[in-house]
Design a protein around this motif. Sequence first.
Motif, PDB file in Angstrom:
ATOM      1  N   LEU A 158      21.175  40.323  82.265  1.00 10.36           N
ATOM      2  CA  LEU A 158      21.498  39.321  81.255  1.00 10.36           C
ATOM      3  C   LEU A 158      20.217  38.775  80.637  1.00 10.36           C
ATOM      4  O   LEU A 158      19.289  38.376  81.352  1.00 10.36           O
ATOM      5  CB  LEU A 158      22.293  38.180  81.884  1.00 10.36           C
ATOM      6  CG  LEU A 158      22.758  37.053  80.953  1.00 10.36           C
ATOM      7  CD1 LEU A 158      23.740  37.584  79.914  1.00 10.36           C
ATOM      8  CD2 LEU A 158      23.401  35.934  81.768  1.00 10.36           C
ATOM      9  N   TRP A 175      35.379  42.113  75.199  1.00 15.05           N
ATOM     10  CA  TRP A 175      34.216  41.227  75.147  1.00 15.05           C
ATOM     11  C   TRP A 175      32.905  42.005  75.147  1.00 15.05           C
ATOM     12  O   TRP A 175      31.921  41.581  74.546  1.00 15.05           O
ATOM     13  CB  TRP A 175      34.260  40.212  76.285  1.00 15.05           C
ATOM     14  CG  TRP A 175      35.285  39.152  76.042  1.00 15.05           C
ATOM     15  CD1 TRP A 175      36.456  38.963  76.715  1.00 15.05           C
ATOM     16  CD2 TRP A 175      35.249  38.162  75.007  1.00 15.05           C
ATOM     17  NE1 TRP A 175      37.162  37.910  76.169  1.00 15.05           N
ATOM     18  CE2 TRP A 175      36.445  37.399  75.116  1.00 15.05           C
ATOM     19  CE3 TRP A 175      34.337  37.833  74.001  1.00 15.05           C
ATOM     20  CZ2 TRP A 175      36.729  36.343  74.263  1.00 15.05           C
ATOM     21  CZ3 TRP A 175      34.628  36.782  73.148  1.00 15.05           C
ATOM     22  CH2 TRP A 175      35.804  36.056  73.276  1.00 15.05           C
ATOM     23  N   TRP A 176      32.895  43.165  75.827  1.00 12.74           N
ATOM     24  CA  TRP A 176      31.682  43.972  75.781  1.00 12.74           C
ATOM     25  C   TRP A 176      31.424  44.448  74.362  1.00 12.74           C
ATOM     26  O   TRP A 176      30.313  44.291  73.842  1.00 12.74           O
ATOM     27  CB  TRP A 176      31.789  45.174  76.720  1.00 12.74           C
ATOM     28  CG  TRP A 176      30.588  46.058  76.604  1.00 12.74           C
ATOM     29  CD1 TRP A 176      30.433  47.158  75.807  1.00 12.74           C
ATOM     30  CD2 TRP A 176      29.333  45.867  77.262  1.00 12.74           C
ATOM     31  NE1 TRP A 176      29.168  47.682  75.928  1.00 12.74           N
ATOM     32  CE2 TRP A 176      28.467  46.912  76.821  1.00 12.74           C
ATOM     33  CE3 TRP A 176      28.858  44.938  78.196  1.00 12.74           C
ATOM     34  CZ2 TRP A 176      27.163  47.028  77.280  1.00 12.74           C
ATOM     35  CZ3 TRP A 176      27.549  45.060  78.652  1.00 12.74           C
ATOM     36  CH2 TRP A 176      26.720  46.093  78.191  1.00 12.74           C
ATOM     37  N   LEU A 235      29.090  41.076  74.375  1.00 12.73           N
ATOM     38  CA  LEU A 235      28.321  41.175  75.611  1.00 12.73           C
ATOM     39  C   LEU A 235      27.261  42.265  75.565  1.00 12.73           C
ATOM     40  O   LEU A 235      26.247  42.192  76.267  1.00 12.73           O
ATOM     41  CB  LEU A 235      29.263  41.402  76.798  1.00 12.73           C
ATOM     42  CG  LEU A 235      30.122  40.204  77.203  1.00 12.73           C
ATOM     43  CD1 LEU A 235      30.988  40.559  78.406  1.00 12.73           C
ATOM     44  CD2 LEU A 235      29.265  38.982  77.495  1.00 12.73           C
TER      45      LEU A 235
END
Length: 287
Positions: free
Chosen positions: A18, A124-125, A129
């Motif tokens: 992240l 969401w990826w 993301l």
Amino acid sequence: MRFNSSPTLPENPYPLRLSWSTVAFFATIHALALLSPWFFSWPALGVTLLLHWLFGSIGVCLGYHRLLSHRSFKVPRWLEYAIAILGALSLQGGPIFWVAGHRLHHAHTEDEYKDPYSARRGFWWSHILWIFYPRPEFFDYERYQRFAPDLARDPFYRWLNRYFPLLQIPVAFLLYTLGGWSFVIYGVFLRTVILWHTTWFINSVTHMWGYRSFASNDNSRNLWWAAILTYGEGWHNNHHAYPHVAKCGWRWWEIDMTWWAIRLLKTVGLAKDVNLPPAQTMKVGDL
């Protein structure tokens, strides 16, 4: 001209990490956009809509996507540069970064490792993301520039790719001069957030919902409301079936505002070699 993904990418992905600096940047822009109710004015809202169209439809959809990524038509070099600047003002990355990622998306559509924003890894990826967990293949300049060599050879595009965030400064100054902080909040921060998410919808929702006109080797879909929000990009199955065609909306009711702009450029002699849908796939009146 056609582009492929050579050189190839590794099968095994690097461990995901992240990027807290990226999260902080996007969180800050979103937080500033949330100030918009306290700075509302109708002219400011008009600025948001105008710049969403100018930087989104003309800059990203027409420029970054159909012109630079797929070379579906040609314009004079001065106009190409001007349109690329509009794309850079969308704050979605420099032209080399954007084009390289998009060409990889088409070369390896929905592959979990080789498609930067593979929809197979979930909504969401593919929506956001993939930006928060940047992989070197897609975010390190020395790696991704190989997938957009035509742009990487050009000093102007190298400069724009590096310094595009600085273009927000003169825009913010101009907006402040014209309308104070209301124009800045709406014309920079709210516009940026709305344009981010409407563009990202093409990566996410149009690989999940909608209808298919063509049996492309992926799960791309035509989704009417995504097409409205993105000036025609939501006719995504059409595009994946024929990515080098300048027109995404093929049927009369598939509204494609970006195509209207390309057709206008062609009418006045500024767009040439415009790639149109194959005649055998179209019905009379669809064009």
